[in-house]
Design a protein around this motif. Structure first.
Motif, PDB file in Angstrom:
ATOM      1  N   ILE A  10       2.081   6.428  -7.139  1.00  0.00           N
ATOM      2  CA  ILE A  10       0.996   7.273  -7.689  1.00  0.00           C
ATOM      3  C   ILE A  10       1.327   8.735  -7.454  1.00  0.00           C
ATOM      4  CG2 ILE A  10      -1.435   7.889  -7.375  1.00  0.00           C
ATOM      5  CD1 ILE A  10      -1.992   4.939  -6.877  1.00  0.00           C
ATOM      6  N   ASP A  11       1.888   9.092  -6.338  1.00  0.00           N
ATOM      7  CA  ASP A  11       2.203  10.503  -6.037  1.00  0.00           C
ATOM      8  C   ASP A  11       3.420  10.907  -6.756  1.00  0.00           C
ATOM      9  OD1 ASP A  11       0.083  10.675  -4.342  1.00  0.00           O
ATOM     10  OD2 ASP A  11       1.267  10.266  -2.533  1.00  0.00           O
TER      11      ASP A  11
ATOM     12  N   GLU B 155       0.838  -1.212   0.000  1.00  0.00           N
ATOM     13  CA  GLU B 155       0.000   0.000   0.000  1.00  0.00           C
ATOM     14  C   GLU B 155       0.869   1.257   0.000  1.00  0.00           C
ATOM     15  OE1 GLU B 155      -3.511   2.033  -0.181  1.00  0.00           O
ATOM     16  OE2 GLU B 155      -3.275  -0.140  -0.199  1.00  0.00           O
ATOM     17  N   LEU B 156       1.912   1.254   0.790  1.00  0.00           N
ATOM     18  CA  LEU B 156       2.811   2.414   0.836  1.00  0.00           C
ATOM     19  C   LEU B 156       3.522   2.606  -0.500  1.00  0.00           C
ATOM     20  CD1 LEU B 156       4.386   2.038   4.376  1.00  0.00           C
ATOM     21  CD2 LEU B 156       2.800   3.811   3.637  1.00  0.00           C
TER      22      LEU B 156
ATOM     23  N   CYS C 244       2.464   1.624  -3.470  1.00  0.00           N
ATOM     24  CA  CYS C 244       1.471   2.057  -4.458  1.00  0.00           C
ATOM     25  C   CYS C 244       1.181   3.547  -4.285  1.00  0.00           C
ATOM     26  CB  CYS C 244       0.176   1.262  -4.325  1.00  0.00           C
ATOM     27  SG  CYS C 244       0.315  -0.417  -4.914  1.00  0.00           S
ATOM     28  N   ASN C 245       1.042   4.008  -3.060  1.00  0.00           N
ATOM     29  CA  ASN C 245       0.805   5.438  -2.813  1.00  0.00           C
ATOM     30  C   ASN C 245       2.002   6.276  -3.235  1.00  0.00           C
ATOM     31  OD1 ASN C 245      -1.764   5.030  -1.847  1.00  0.00           O
ATOM     32  ND2 ASN C 245      -1.113   4.939   0.289  1.00  0.00           N
ATOM     33  N   TYR C 246       3.206   5.761  -3.017  1.00  0.00           N
ATOM     34  CA  TYR C 246       4.418   6.489  -3.380  1.00  0.00           C
ATOM     35  C   TYR C 246       4.544   6.587  -4.911  1.00  0.00           C
ATOM     36  CZ  TYR C 246       9.344   7.708  -3.705  1.00  0.00           C
ATOM     37  OH  TYR C 246      10.518   8.329  -4.010  1.00  0.00           O
TER      38      TYR C 246
END
Length: 81
Positions: free
Chosen positions: A80-81, A73-74, A76-78
């Motif tokens: 995408i940002d 999850e971390l 994927c968030n990294y």
């Protein structure tokens, strides 16, 4: 044996009886009910140990899966940002 036990102090009497019972068990002189009870106790202890090991393994696997999910999850968030 009855006379021998009364010659001992109380703490020594408390230690003598289980010790003599275990020696009789080891030398195959114990009563059958004692042998059966001892075997049953060993089986129960082994079963408890197996259950504890299985529970620990399951908990470790759950923790590993949760860590992998959090890391994914971390990441994927990294990305995408």
């Amino acid at each position: 044996m009855h006379v021998d036990l009364h010659c001992l102090d109380v703490p020594e009497q408390v230690n003598y009886k289980p010790t003599s019972m275990m020696l009789n068990l080891l030398y195959h002189k114990a009563p059958q009910y004692f042998v059966a009870a001892t075997f049953l106790s060993i089986v129960v202890v082994v079963e408890v140990v197996v259950v504890v090991v299985v529970v620990v393994v399951v908990v470790v696997l759950i923790v590993v899966v949760l860590v992998v999910v959090v890391i994914t999850e971390l990441l994927c968030n990294y990305i995408i940002d």
